[in-house]
Design an enzyme around this catalytic site. Structure first.
Site, PDB file in Angstrom:
ATOM      1  N   GLU A  47     -62.880   5.481 -14.094  1.00 10.73           N
ATOM      2  CA  GLU A  47     -63.752   5.285 -15.080  1.00 10.73           C
ATOM      3  C   GLU A  47     -65.091   4.833 -14.815  1.00 10.73           C
ATOM      4  OE1 GLU A  47     -60.413   3.397 -18.611  1.00 10.73           O
ATOM      5  OE2 GLU A  47     -61.504   2.168 -17.305  1.00 10.73           O
ATOM      6  N   CYS A  48     -66.108   5.314 -15.169  1.00  5.62           N
ATOM      7  CA  CYS A  48     -67.473   4.734 -14.905  1.00  5.62           C
ATOM      8  C   CYS A  48     -67.651   4.464 -13.214  1.00  5.62           C
ATOM      9  CB  CYS A  48     -67.722   3.592 -15.889  1.00  5.62           C
ATOM     10  SG  CYS A  48     -69.491   3.226 -16.127  1.00  5.62           S
TER      11      CYS A  48
END
Length: 433
Positions: free
Chosen positions: A320-321
């Site tokens: 994630e990210c």
């Protein structure tokens, strides 16, 4: 039952986090049991508030968390706390849903924080507008950045029937910030002393606080818990979770969801060049600040080799990210230096000065939408076609790209796992698409 208030303001930057932290530490010093929540998507403010209150900080949000789960969390806190503080997001009425929507849903009185540094009697007009626009129940006001006792008196006189519960003087040292928000508390050696100073400086009207009504949260109609409502589809599986200064953005509810689904968590630190634990069946790389630690990550040879090996072995990897940034081919840091990353996802990531993504989004899955949000300053340049896209809330337009490279699932999207445990279980199961 507990005294509960939603701490809100007219806009961001008024001192909500500072005041909430000061009030939490003040009440704790008075012998009260304090629980703090953060309204809306956020990772950093809850870390500061957890240090101030001495207890974990969960998220409340009518859309991402949901009404029933938010109600359950409040009811659980009320059973073990004397005071519940909920820090709002942005301005009181900003967003869909807004902090005001949350306050009205659960009957929470609003404690308005006003930046009084450049005003005096106009404070009354501002606060009454905040109260009446919705309307909301107004518990009182804390005036931030007051210059003197006389200044606080002038503010109090303007409020008419709304009590001034406290004031906080202008501080010579504020909570330090950078591009994604406040600096992480573990990176501030003086954080405990700063929180103590804020509590000492907060002039709280204890009698007015004690006069606030207690709130009862009825959770008898809540949905069944994760443990009861979902089969333990991750039972017997070990999920390796990266956690250090580069991978710090983890909702506590995400870990709670994984364990409720039967998974065992194995923590490891890529920054310390720790490899993915050998017993791991899947890997979770949450967001954080890889751009601030790119040089160290690029030299973490054991970590890079182990995540490549996990990918070659087709172990599910959810990035994630910041987690995605760390497994791209390269990362250009804020100073313009480019560093080699793990290279699971073709492409280059570069930091920029402008915000590139912000707001609530949902990922469509076969088990229904998985809700969450996005917040990033970097951009990914890749030849890899997107396997899917998130959907922005409430507009419904296309959001972040989602990439699927073998067993790797990567996106700028931060998922709130408790919003759809079945979808999460699929992400961490071998062969899931």
């Amino acid at each position: 039952m507990a005294r509960a208030v939603l701490v809100a303001a007219a806009a961001s930057g008024q001192g909500k986090t500072t005041v909430t932290a000061a009030l939490a530490r003040k009440l704790r010093g008075m012998g009260q049991r304090v629980r703090v929540f953060k309204c809306g998507p956020d990772f950093i403010d809850p870390m500061i508030l957890a240090r101030a209150s001495g207890a974990p900080v969960q998220t409340l949000d009518l859309w991402m968390v949901g009404r029933e789960e938010s109600r359950r969390l409040l009811a659980e806190a009320a059973r073990e706390a004397d005071a519940i503080l909920i820090e709002g997001v942005m301005g009181l009425y900003d967003g869909t849903p807004s902090a005001a929507d949350l306050a009205n849903e659960f009957g929470l009185p609003v404690l308005a924080v006003i930046d009084a540094g450049a005003m005096a009697q106009t404070a009354g007009a501002l606060v009454m507008g905040l109260r009446d626009y919705g309307p909301v129940r107004m518990a009182g006001v804390i005036a931030n950045r007051v210059a003197s006792a006389r200044h606080a008196e002038m503010v109090a006189s303007s409020l008419r029937d709304i009590p001034l519960l406290g004031s906080l003087a202008k501080q010579p040292q504020s909570l330090p910030e950078r591009h994604l928000g406040l600096v992480l508390p573990d990176e501030q050696p003086a954080i405990e002393g700063l929180l103590d100073t804020l509590a000492d400086q907060l002039a709280l009207d204890a009698a007015a606080w004690d006069a606030l009504p207690v709130t009862f949260f009825d959770a008898t109609t809540r949905v069944a818990s994760t443990e009861a409502a979902h089969v333990s589809t991750l039972a017997g599986r070990t999920i390796a979770v990266a956690r250090d200064a580069a991978f710090a953005f983890i909702y506590p509810a995400n870990i709670d969801t994984l364990t409720a689904l039967g998974a065992r968590i194995a923590w490891f630190s890529p920054l310390a060049d720790e490899p993915v634990p050998a017993e791991a069946d899947a890997v979770y790389l949450p967001g954080g600040y890889p751009e601030l630690h790119a040089a160290q990550l690029s030299q973490a040879s054991q970590w890079q080799a182990s995540i490549r090996a996990a990918h070659e072995e087709s172990k599910p990897i959810v990035a994630e990210c910041g987690g995605m940034m760390a497994i791209a081919e390269s990362l250009t840091a804020p100073d313009g230096t480019t560093w080699q990353m793990a290279g699971l996802l073709p492409g280059r990531v570069a930091m920029q000065s402008r915000l590139a993504g912000l707001g609530p989004q949902a990922l469509p899955t076969s088990a229904g939408p998985l809700r969450g949000h996005t917040f990033h300053y970097s951009l990914l340049e890749t030849s890899e076609p997107a396997a899917a896209s998130t959907i922005k809330h409430p507009s419904g337009v296309q959001g972040e790209a989602v990439y699927q490279v073998g067993s790797l699932h990567a996106s700028y999207f931060h998922a709130y796992f408790a919003s759809n445990p079945d979808a999460v279980a699929a992400l961490f199961t071998r062969g899931a698409a």
